[in-house]
Scaffold this active site. Structure first.
Site, mmCIF file in Angstrom:
data_model
loop_
_atom_site.group_PDB
_atom_site.id
_atom_site.type_symbol
_atom_site.label_atom_id
_atom_site.label_comp_id
_atom_site.label_asym_id
_atom_site.label_seq_id
_atom_site.Cartn_x
_atom_site.Cartn_y
_atom_site.Cartn_z
ATOM 1 N N LYS A 122 -25.590 -13.090 -2.807
ATOM 2 C CA LYS A 122 -26.313 -11.814 -2.753
ATOM 3 C C LYS A 122 -25.558 -10.917 -1.774
ATOM 4 O O LYS A 122 -25.553 -11.147 -0.562
ATOM 5 C CB LYS A 122 -27.755 -12.027 -2.293
ATOM 6 N N CYS A 166 -18.236 6.999 42.899
ATOM 7 C CA CYS A 166 -18.018 5.803 42.071
ATOM 8 C C CYS A 166 -17.070 6.127 40.911
ATOM 9 O O CYS A 166 -17.343 7.020 40.111
ATOM 10 C CB CYS A 166 -19.336 5.285 41.526
ATOM 11 N N CYS A 215 -22.840 -1.939 43.657
ATOM 12 C CA CYS A 215 -22.107 -1.596 42.432
ATOM 13 C C CYS A 215 -20.796 -2.384 42.366
ATOM 14 O O CYS A 215 -20.010 -2.366 43.318
ATOM 15 C CB CYS A 215 -21.815 -0.100 42.424
ATOM 16 N N SER A 232 -35.869 -4.996 -8.384
ATOM 17 C CA SER A 232 -35.683 -5.738 -7.150
ATOM 18 C C SER A 232 -35.687 -7.238 -7.473
ATOM 19 O O SER A 232 -35.672 -7.598 -8.652
ATOM 20 C CB SER A 232 -36.846 -5.352 -6.241
ATOM 21 N N ASP A 262 0.841 -1.195 0.000
ATOM 22 C CA ASP A 262 0.000 0.000 0.000
ATOM 23 C C ASP A 262 0.877 1.245 0.000
ATOM 24 O O ASP A 262 0.564 2.259 -0.603
ATOM 25 C CB ASP A 262 -0.889 0.042 1.250
ATOM 26 N N ARG A 303 -29.422 3.161 -6.561
ATOM 27 C CA ARG A 303 -30.615 2.571 -7.131
ATOM 28 C C ARG A 303 -31.844 3.457 -6.913
ATOM 29 O O ARG A 303 -32.712 3.553 -7.767
ATOM 30 C CB ARG A 303 -30.836 1.210 -6.474
HETATM 31 P P1 AMP Z 1 -33.923 -6.862 -2.422
HETATM 32 O O1 AMP Z 1 -33.182 -5.668 -1.862
HETATM 33 O O2 AMP Z 1 -34.209 -7.902 -1.402
HETATM 34 O O3 AMP Z 1 -35.081 -6.472 -3.265
HETATM 35 O O4 AMP Z 1 -32.890 -7.585 -3.409
HETATM 36 C C1 AMP Z 1 -32.478 -6.975 -4.574
HETATM 37 C C2 AMP Z 1 -31.131 -6.360 -4.376
HETATM 38 O O5 AMP Z 1 -30.159 -7.337 -4.188
HETATM 39 C C3 AMP Z 1 -30.689 -5.633 -5.577
HETATM 40 O O6 AMP Z 1 -31.151 -4.315 -5.582
HETATM 41 C C4 AMP Z 1 -29.208 -5.655 -5.449
HETATM 42 O O7 AMP Z 1 -28.832 -4.473 -4.776
HETATM 43 C C5 AMP Z 1 -28.907 -6.782 -4.505
HETATM 44 N N1 AMP Z 1 -27.966 -7.776 -4.995
HETATM 45 C C6 AMP Z 1 -26.867 -8.154 -4.327
HETATM 46 N N2 AMP Z 1 -26.208 -9.086 -4.987
HETATM 47 C C7 AMP Z 1 -26.879 -9.321 -6.130
HETATM 48 C C8 AMP Z 1 -26.687 -10.210 -7.232
HETATM 49 N N3 AMP Z 1 -25.662 -11.040 -7.252
HETATM 50 N N4 AMP Z 1 -27.578 -10.155 -8.209
HETATM 51 C C9 AMP Z 1 -28.644 -9.323 -8.156
HETATM 52 N N5 AMP Z 1 -28.866 -8.485 -7.146
HETATM 53 C C10 AMP Z 1 -28.011 -8.479 -6.136
#
Ligand code: AMP
Length: 662
Positions: free
Chosen positions: A111, A423, A400, A80, A31, A132
């Site tokens: 996820k 205390c 205490c 979503s 780094d 988003r």
């Molecule tokens: P939810 O927030 O439960 O509606 O889940 C959807 C969110 O999961 C999306 O807005 C993404 O931000 C998130 N996400 C994280 N990893 C993934 C992935 N591998 N594929 C799609 N969505 C993902």
């Protein structure tokens, strides 16, 4: 080498190192070396600002702070995902897909528990990044995203247009470091990496965002005019080839393999540097995706398997009780070390006595721990079947654990509180209160100085203030001779503040400035007050039995006695500075109305009260006299209506000098 070539060489070098570090997980330099090279580039760019380009690695350090984020409409919405929580739900989802796609291949991804972002590239240059938001409209956080070193600012061989979607996150290790730093500097801790990432990404000052060391991982092409693909997995491989950090995306031919992968990922969540709150299962074939389409909220070709918060069993080896700065006793579970959601856990929250009693948590029990977002896990339940013999219900100590003073339960809650006047756990707070403006009013003795004096071992009780070694105070950092002298003067002055302020300074529960004043007026000296019986105390105006008991208990405690004797020896006045309450007007109630000319309202009130009278705010049958100044209104009318004697301001003067027959 001309400057431009030199600058470009440095940029290429830095970009390569970043790529090796973030995308290939294979750093080739320290780094330190990276930072030094970056500094070199910064210097050159500083000398030639005309050569700075938005894709230079120097632009990651954070540009101008913003007042507000601009809104961005997503060209392709950031949808979503539908959730599945059970195997039946997963196969129902797969069946719906199979109605359209006969022989589906599944892309399987972790996820990531972070924030979804869209990153836009034009001719390979990162030009815009947005959150988003509601999926249609997000916020432009380009400047903050530039500081994220895993996001390439420039990619080679890129198509003209490219928008990718990914998840911005804070690595667990970064999160832990950040919280450790915050704890050191007394700042509130961040709840979890996701919150920390969200907060960092929405910082208006990119310099702050830059310090937070966020990361990003890409999982989709939203839009491109570049090559087209038949499968999502191919598109992701293409992105990886361009140099993006791309999410793991194995492809499985059937649901059985997917289910196994779900189980496997659930058990090995720690493998990843980020928090994982689920697994995402997506149809690989892009044409079939088109046919399936989307609902208003989510695509029909993908689903998110949600993992419950991880739980683990372990043994509760001990319960330690800590005393906070406000004197509240907090029980903390000491557990046999266990790995849970990515960290080794040795402690768990037990909240308070009620929580322990309700769950009947005992030392020696096997307990189930869970981490749901927070840093310190919770005790979810006790495994009764594993309870060893001979355990007893756990009760918090009555004294205490730090100073031994009695512990009291707050009337308004479950908290237990130490009552010790000296205390050590509450020292800084108690001494600061002692010196505060409404109490002994010792100028120059705020929390920082008190903290310093305590840390240097110069004081361990409010009483020690009057035996301070001022030569040593003068040597303390940031104080010096002059401050020490001023402090000495202020302390000397405070000795004659009188009983009312001294009582306030003691910080006895229920006894605030007002009660202190009443008590001081009535009892005149501290010794008389200390000798007062509960009955005598409750006879005092506004003093109820709870306050009376609180006083009696406080005066009975050895710590309080010690403090009082130290103060006595130091020459602190125990006498009331207020005049004794006269008896001349005892039992009489006055109401003041209209404009008085000789006295202000509050002055008149004080003077009447000093002679034992009560001054009320409104007229009732109990009112003895109404003193009406100029332009008196409704109160005067009411007095007349009730036949209450109405007196003038002159009469008031006479009353106060005792020359009015009343
Ligand atoms: P939810 O927030 O439960 O509606 O889940 C959807 C969110 O999961 C999306 O807005 C993404 O931000 C998130 N996400 C994280 N990893 C993934 C992935 N591998 N594929 C799609 N969505 C993902």
């Amino acid at each position: 080498m001309d400057i431009q070539t030199q600058i470009q060489a440095l940029r290429d070098q830095l970009n390569l190192w970043s790529h090796q570090y973030y995308d290939q997980d294979a750093p080739t330099v320290s780094d330190y070396e990276y930072d030094m090279t970056l500094r070199q580039l910064k210097q050159l760019e500083g000398e030639h600002p005309e050569l700075i380009t938005p894709d230079s690695p120097t632009q990651r350090v954070g540009g101008q702070a913003l007042d507000v984020f601009q809104q961005v409409r997503h060209e392709v919405p950031l949808q979503s995902l539908q959730d599945v929580f059970a195997p039946e739900e997963l196969s129902a989802f797969a069946q719906r897909v199979q109605e359209v796609a006969a022989d589906p291949q599944w892309v399987f991804e972790p996820k990531v528990d972070g924030l979804s972002v869209a990153l836009e590239y034009v001719d390979g240059v990162f030009v815009r990044g947005a959150t988003r938001g509601d999926g249609q409209v997000g916020e432009d956080v380009t400047e903050n995203l530039r500081t994220v070193r895993s996001i390439p600012l420039k990619i080679e061989n890129a198509p003209h247009r490219l928008i990718v979607r990914g998840e911005c996150y804070m690595a667990r290790s970064v999160f832990q470091k950040l919280n450790a730093l915050r704890e050191e500097s007394g700042k509130p801790l961040m709840a979890n990496p996701r919150n920390a990432a969200a907060g960092s990404l929405r910082q208006l000052d990119p310099k702050v965002a830059a310090q937070r060391r966020l990361d990003c991982i890409i999982f989709n092409i939203q839009l491109t005019d570049g090559p087209s693909f038949r499968r999502d997995s191919e598109a992701l491989d293409y992105l990886a080839g361009l140099g993006f950090p791309v999410i793991d995306h194995p492809v499985y031919p059937d649901l059985e393999s997917v289910s196994r992968a779900i189980g496997d990922l659930g058990e090995n969540r720690e493998r990843y540097p980020f928090d994982i709150d689920g697994a995402v299962i997506k149809l690989d074939d892009l044409e079939q995706r088109e046919i399936l389409g989307s609902t208003a909220k989510f695509p029909r070709w993908a689903a998110a398997w949600k993992y419950p918060p991880e739980q683990k069993e372990t043994v509760l080896e001990d319960i330690v009780v800590q005393v906070g700065r406000t004197g509240v006793l907090t029980p903390k579970a000491v557990v046999r070390p266990v790995r849970l959601a990515g960290t080794t856990v040795t402690n768990a929250t037990l909240h308070n006595q009620d929580f322990i009693t309700e769950k009947d948590i005992r030392i020696g029990d096997t307990v189930v721990l869970q981490k749901a977002g927070e840093i310190i896990p919770q005790v979810v339940s006790v495994v009764r079947g594993k309870r060893p013999e001979g355990t007893t219900p756990y009760l918090l100590p009555r004294a205490c654990p730090v100073c031994g003073a009695p512990v009291e339960r707050d009337e308004d809650g479950a908290a237990l509180r130490c009552t010790g006047a000296e205390c050590p756990a509450q020292l800084v707070r108690n001494i600061t209160h002692f010196a505060s403006r409404d109490a002994m009013d010792i100028e120059g003795l705020g929390p920082a100085v008190v903290q310093q004096l305590v840390e240097e071992g110069l004081i361990a009780s409010p009483g020690d203030l009057y035996n301070l070694d001022f030569d040593r105070v003068a040597q303390l950092e940031g104080l010096g001779e002059k401050s020490a002298q001023n402090l000495q003067k202020a302390l000397e002055k405070s000795k004659s503040q009188g009983l009312s302020r001294l009582l306030t300074a003691f910080g006895i529960r229920q006894v605030g400035a007002k009660a202190a004043q009443t008590l001081s007026r009535k009892f005149q000296t501290l010794d008389r007050l200390m000798d007062a019986t509960e009955e005598e105390l409750t006879e005092t105006e506004d003093i109820g039995s709870i306050t009376a008991q609180s006083l009696i208990q406080w005066f009975a405690a050895p710590q309080s006695r010690h403090l009082i004797e130290t103060l006595r020896t130091a020459g602190v006045s125990f006498e009331s500075a207020e005049e004794a309450v006269g008896v001349a007007l005892a039992g009489k109630t006055f109401v003041l109305t209209g404009t008085l000319t000789r006295y202000s309202r509050s002055e008149a009130k004080k003077l009447l009260e000093a002679q034992g009278a009560k001054v009320a705010g409104s007229v009732s049958k109990k009112t003895g006299y109404v003193i009406a100044g100029e332009a008196a209104g409704s109160k005067l009318a009411k007095a007349r209506e009730l036949g209450i004697p109405v007196l003038t301001e002159e009469d008031l003067g006479a009353i106060l000098t005792g020359t009015f027959p009343i």
